[in-house]
Design an enzyme around this catalytic site. Structure first.
Site, PDB file in Angstrom:
ATOM      1  N   GLY A  69       0.833  -1.196   0.000  1.00  0.00           N
ATOM      2  CA  GLY A  69       0.000   0.000   0.000  1.00  0.00           C
ATOM      3  C   GLY A  69       0.864   1.241   0.000  1.00  0.00           C
ATOM      4  N   GLY A  90       3.869  -0.222   1.386  1.00  0.00           N
ATOM      5  CA  GLY A  90       3.169   0.741   2.227  1.00  0.00           C
ATOM      6  C   GLY A  90       3.552   0.640   3.687  1.00  0.00           C
ATOM      7  CD  GLU A 113       8.642  -1.418  -3.925  1.00  0.00           C
ATOM      8  OE1 GLU A 113       7.889  -1.323  -2.946  1.00  0.00           O
ATOM      9  OE2 GLU A 113       9.872  -1.597  -3.810  1.00  0.00           O
ATOM     10  CG  ASP A 121       5.905   3.153  -4.177  1.00  0.00           C
ATOM     11  OD1 ASP A 121       6.436   2.302  -3.440  1.00  0.00           O
ATOM     12  OD2 ASP A 121       4.715   3.079  -4.531  1.00  0.00           O
TER      13      ASP A 121
END
Length: 319
Positions: A69, A90, A113, A121
């Site tokens: 997330g 996340g 990722e 990110d």
């Protein structure tokens, strides 16, 4: 006093502490948009509340803190993330930008990722290049999983406790009276470590390009180097080059500048092929055989990478 947000995230006031529990244990407490829309305003509310002195965030169950997330931000009051279990995506975003991150022997930290055609990110371009040596670049490119005490030793967690002490740690934190950041810092014990992994990363990942890193690994020939060569060969070539430059650029940027850059990269990934193909291969069909386009590092042009970092004009992220 406790409140529920669709039961997927729980908010509780314990004394003068606000406690957030991510409550999707079967989904490894992965964040969804509904959870984010509840967490953010609650954090803002507690930040302004004179009767809330401390915020603690944790995951339900015994497997994960949060495995995915996305949420970002800054916070004024002491913010303690108990990362007892899987901490990815996340989960990293919810913890890494806070002042205190407490790992346990169950912690598993990774930014995987590049394996799904994306890039690290949640501010990865900010915190990864600030790790010692080339460890951040190594973690970003390979998705290497750090476990247990190593998460704290390299600086991703600020402190380490045994998992069976987490409950008593939370109770002791709640019992602190009007704690400042320095009070919480004094309460937790800091360890410092520079080890073999750090040395290997600095030696092998000190390079001007992903291709040079691959050459370093092949020339080294050690079991560690060969393992990383195999790992990198499975990743999206485009993601590897995006991530390499992201880490380079991010070293000189503020967190706000990094988030603007990462928004541009996210839009580039959405325009491309590899993110969709990576999600298909890893998360949907689970055949673990993504068809990357381009399929080689040499096939990814510098112009293509440059375009990914270009300004979006009016569509740029505004912070």
């Amino acid at each position: 006093m406790s409140t529920k947000a669709g039961s997927e995230v729980l908010f509780e006031k314990v004394g003068n502490a606000g406690v957030i529990t991510l409550n999707r244990p079967k989904a490894l407490n992965a964040l969804n948009l509904t959870m984010i829309r509840h967490i953010y305003p609650q954090l803002k509310k507690w930040d302004k509340d004179s009767e809330t002195d401390l915020v603690i965030i944790k995951g339900a169950g015994d497997k994960a803190f949060c495995a995915g997330g996305d949420i970002r931000g800054t916070y004024q009051k002491p913010y303690v993330a108990l990362i007892d279990g899987i901490t990815m995506g996340g989960g990293v975003g919810l913890s890494i930008h806070g002042r205190f991150r407490v790992a346990t022997e169950k912690t598993l930290f990774a930014m995987p990722e590049t394996g799904i055609g994306l890039f690290p990110d949640v501010g990865g371009g900010y915190f990864l290049p600030r790790l010692q040596g080339k460890l951040g670049l190594f973690l970003a490119l390979t998705g290497f999983r750090l476990k247990g005490r190593d998460v704290q030793r390299v600086g991703l967690a600020t402190h380490f406790v045994q998992s069976d002490k987490i409950v008593s740690l939370q109770k002791d934190l709640v019992d602190l009276k009007s704690p400042s950041n320095s009070d919480v810092m004094g309460f937790l014990y800091m360890f410092v470590f520079v080890g073999l992994l750090l040395f290997c990363c600095f030696r092998l990942f000190s390079a001007g390009s992903v291709e040079e890193i691959m050459e370093n690994l092949k020339k080294d020939g050690s079991a560690f180097a060969l393992k990383q060569t195999e790992t990198l060969a499975k990743m999206s070539p485009t993601s590897l080059k995006l991530t390499f430059r992201q880490i380079q650029e991010g070293e000189r940027m503020s967190l706000q500048e990094v988030l603007v850059m990462e928004y541009r990269l996210s839009q580039a990934c959405m325009r491309g092929n590899d993110f969709y193909e990576g999600v298909r291969a890893v998360l949907i069909d689970k055949d673990q055989s993504p068809k990357w386009k381009p399929s080689t590092l040499s096939g990814v042009s510098e112009q293509a990478i440059e375009e990914c970092f270009s300004s979006l004009g009016e569509r740029d992220l505004k912070l």
